[in-house]
Design a protein around this motif. Structure first.
Motif, PDB file in Angstrom:
ATOM      1  N   ILE A   1       0.936  -1.432  -0.076  1.00  0.00           N
ATOM      2  CA  ILE A   1       0.089  -0.019  -0.004  1.00  0.00           C
ATOM      3  C   ILE A   1       0.947   1.102  -0.053  1.00  0.00           C
ATOM      4  O   ILE A   1       1.924   1.433   0.711  1.00  0.00           O
ATOM      5  N   TYR A   2       0.784   2.049  -0.757  1.00  0.00           N
ATOM      6  CA  TYR A   2       1.341   3.374  -0.850  1.00  0.00           C
ATOM      7  C   TYR A   2       0.569   4.722  -1.126  1.00  0.00           C
ATOM      8  O   TYR A   2      -0.662   4.382  -2.168  1.00  0.00           O
ATOM      9  N   LYS A   3       0.448   5.825  -0.597  1.00  0.00           N
ATOM     10  CA  LYS A   3      -0.382   7.071  -0.682  1.00  0.00           C
ATOM     11  C   LYS A   3      -1.804   6.584  -0.734  1.00  0.00           C
ATOM     12  O   LYS A   3      -2.590   7.118  -1.616  1.00  0.00           O
ATOM     13  N   ASN A   4      -1.967   5.552   0.224  1.00  0.00           N
ATOM     14  CA  ASN A   4      -3.321   5.163   0.527  1.00  0.00           C
ATOM     15  C   ASN A   4      -4.050   4.400  -0.655  1.00  0.00           C
ATOM     16  O   ASN A   4      -5.225   4.249  -0.776  1.00  0.00           O
ATOM     17  N   ARG A   5      -3.091   3.726  -1.506  1.00  0.00           N
ATOM     18  CA  ARG A   5      -3.732   2.970  -2.632  1.00  0.00           C
ATOM     19  C   ARG A   5      -3.057   1.799  -2.594  1.00  0.00           C
ATOM     20  O   ARG A   5      -1.984   1.553  -1.988  1.00  0.00           O
ATOM     21  N   ASN A   6      -3.928   0.589  -3.189  1.00  0.00           N
ATOM     22  CA  ASN A   6      -3.349  -0.702  -3.579  1.00  0.00           C
ATOM     23  C   ASN A   6      -2.207  -0.781  -4.369  1.00  0.00           C
ATOM     24  O   ASN A   6      -2.597   0.006  -5.515  1.00  0.00           O
ATOM     25  N   ARG A   7      -1.444  -1.563  -4.305  1.00  0.00           N
ATOM     26  CA  ARG A   7      -0.503  -1.577  -5.206  1.00  0.00           C
ATOM     27  C   ARG A   7      -0.187  -3.166  -5.473  1.00  0.00           C
ATOM     28  O   ARG A   7       0.031  -3.929  -4.886  1.00  0.00           O
ATOM     29  N   ASP A   8      -0.674  -3.557  -7.050  1.00  0.00           N
ATOM     30  CA  ASP A   8      -0.212  -4.796  -7.301  1.00  0.00           C
ATOM     31  C   ASP A   8       1.118  -4.804  -8.025  1.00  0.00           C
ATOM     32  O   ASP A   8       1.446  -3.676  -8.972  1.00  0.00           O
ATOM     33  N   THR A   9       1.972  -5.412  -7.611  1.00  0.00           N
ATOM     34  CA  THR A   9       3.530  -5.276  -8.371  1.00  0.00           C
ATOM     35  C   THR A   9       3.815  -6.124  -9.279  1.00  0.00           C
ATOM     36  O   THR A   9       3.924  -7.382  -9.365  1.00  0.00           O
ATOM     37  N   ALA A  10       4.264  -5.629 -10.539  1.00  0.00           N
ATOM     38  CA  ALA A  10       4.928  -6.438 -11.737  1.00  0.00           C
ATOM     39  C   ALA A  10       6.320  -6.353 -11.213  1.00  0.00           C
ATOM     40  O   ALA A  10       6.916  -5.802 -11.132  1.00  0.00           O
ATOM     41  N   TRP A  11       7.023  -7.918 -11.600  1.00  0.00           N
ATOM     42  CA  TRP A  11       8.041  -8.128 -11.349  1.00  0.00           C
ATOM     43  C   TRP A  11       8.748  -8.513 -12.656  1.00  0.00           C
ATOM     44  O   TRP A  11       8.371  -8.993 -13.582  1.00  0.00           O
ATOM     45  N   PHE A  12       9.990  -7.763 -12.623  1.00  0.00           N
ATOM     46  CA  PHE A  12      10.946  -8.061 -13.826  1.00  0.00           C
ATOM     47  C   PHE A  12      12.418  -8.526 -13.480  1.00  0.00           C
ATOM     48  O   PHE A  12      12.635  -8.104 -12.472  1.00  0.00           O
ATOM     49  N   ALA A  13      13.083  -9.178 -14.244  1.00  0.00           N
ATOM     50  CA  ALA A  13      14.490  -9.424 -13.905  1.00  0.00           C
ATOM     51  C   ALA A  13      15.460  -9.842 -15.076  1.00  0.00           C
ATOM     52  O   ALA A  13      14.784 -10.042 -16.144  1.00  0.00           O
ATOM     53  N   ILE A  14      16.863  -9.447 -14.658  1.00  0.00           N
ATOM     54  CA  ILE A  14      17.786  -9.987 -15.688  1.00  0.00           C
ATOM     55  C   ILE A  14      18.736 -10.592 -14.869  1.00  0.00           C
ATOM     56  O   ILE A  14      19.031 -10.565 -13.859  1.00  0.00           O
ATOM     57  N   LEU A  15      19.114 -11.937 -15.569  1.00  0.00           N
ATOM     58  CA  LEU A  15      20.044 -12.979 -14.802  1.00  0.00           C
ATOM     59  C   LEU A  15      21.588 -12.512 -15.436  1.00  0.00           C
ATOM     60  O   LEU A  15      21.757 -12.128 -16.678  1.00  0.00           O
ATOM     61  N   ASP A  16      22.183 -12.972 -14.667  1.00  0.00           N
ATOM     62  CA  ASP A  16      23.866 -12.857 -15.080  1.00  0.00           C
ATOM     63  C   ASP A  16      23.892 -13.783 -16.351  1.00  0.00           C
ATOM     64  O   ASP A  16      24.825 -13.282 -17.323  1.00  0.00           O
TER      65      ASP A  16
END
Length: 233
Positions: free
Chosen positions: A184-199
């Motif tokens: 939760i941030y700024k009184n809002r819900n956040r669904d978090t999208a995940w991304f990544a790079i591997l070595d």
């Protein structure tokens, strides 16, 4: 994948003798920009002009803080942020003007497992959609993978933040999924999208970045001739 003596699949062995240090704060030098540790006394006033006065407030929408309506409140946030080692904040300096034009940080720094996240990105309008933005991200990746031998580099954002998700894909991150109601941030819900790079992905990605950053790929006005995606493909 390997099979253990119980006929179970297990992950590949990892070299436990490799020691990774906390991330360095020495400057990172490119041809368009330089990245250096955030120093509020040195960078504060110019950053305030670039991020708070010359920009509209929409750049703060997906950040957990801001906008700041006075230099005093912004400076206080800078001082508190600069005192942290995680997140570890840097400023992005335009080499032509020697002025700060953006902020970035490493966070969730985990040397033991070789994992780190890039975040708290705030690019001023002077930096958005310029070579500076992509070069800054390249320099920060290079430090993580080459200088300090981390295994995984993460990018996370609000799933509603379309520009951030497009930027992650453009830079070579792979989408890994959405963590629903993650925070939760700024009184809002956040669904978090995940991304990544591997070595293991870095060598080819580095080659694409360096081909894109070659001086022959830019006009005298610093406009790209071929896109980063074209080099990646």
């Amino acid at each position: 994948m390997n099979i253990n003596n119980f006929d179970q699949p297990v992950g590949n062995a990892v070299d436990l003798g490799q020691v990774r240090e906390q991330l360095s704060t020495t400057p990172m030098q490119g041809q368009f920009c330089r990245i250096e540790k955030l120093l509020p006394d040195k960078h504060g006033r110019t950053l305030y002009l670039a991020l708070c006065q010359y920009d509209d407030h929409k750049n703060w929408t997906y950040l957990p803080y801001g906008p700041f309506d006075s230099f005093a409140s912004f400076e206080q946030w800078l001082v508190e942020s600069a005192a942290n080692s995680d997140p570890l904040f840097y400023v992005i300096i335009d080499l032509k003007t020697d002025q700060p034009i953006g902020l970035a940080s490493y966070l969730r720094i985990n040397p033991e497992n070789g994992v780190v996240e890039i975040g708290h990105l705030h690019f001023s309008t002077k930096m958005q959609q310029t070579a500076h933005a992509s070069e800054a991200m390249y320099l920060m990746m290079k430090r993580v993978f080459e200088e300090q031998r981390y295994r995984r580099y993460e990018w996370k954002c609000d799933d509603l933040n379309g520009p951030s998700k497009r930027a992650a894909l453009r830079l070579g991150f792979s989408f890994e999924g959405v963590f629903r109601q993650a925070t939760i941030y700024k009184n809002r819900n956040r669904d978090t999208a995940w991304f990544a790079i591997l070595d293991t992905q870095w060598p080819l990605l580095k080659q694409a970045f360096e081909s894109w950053l070659d001086v022959d790929n830019f006009t005298e006005a610093a406009q790209q001739k071929a896109s980063l995606q074209s080099f990646r493909s």
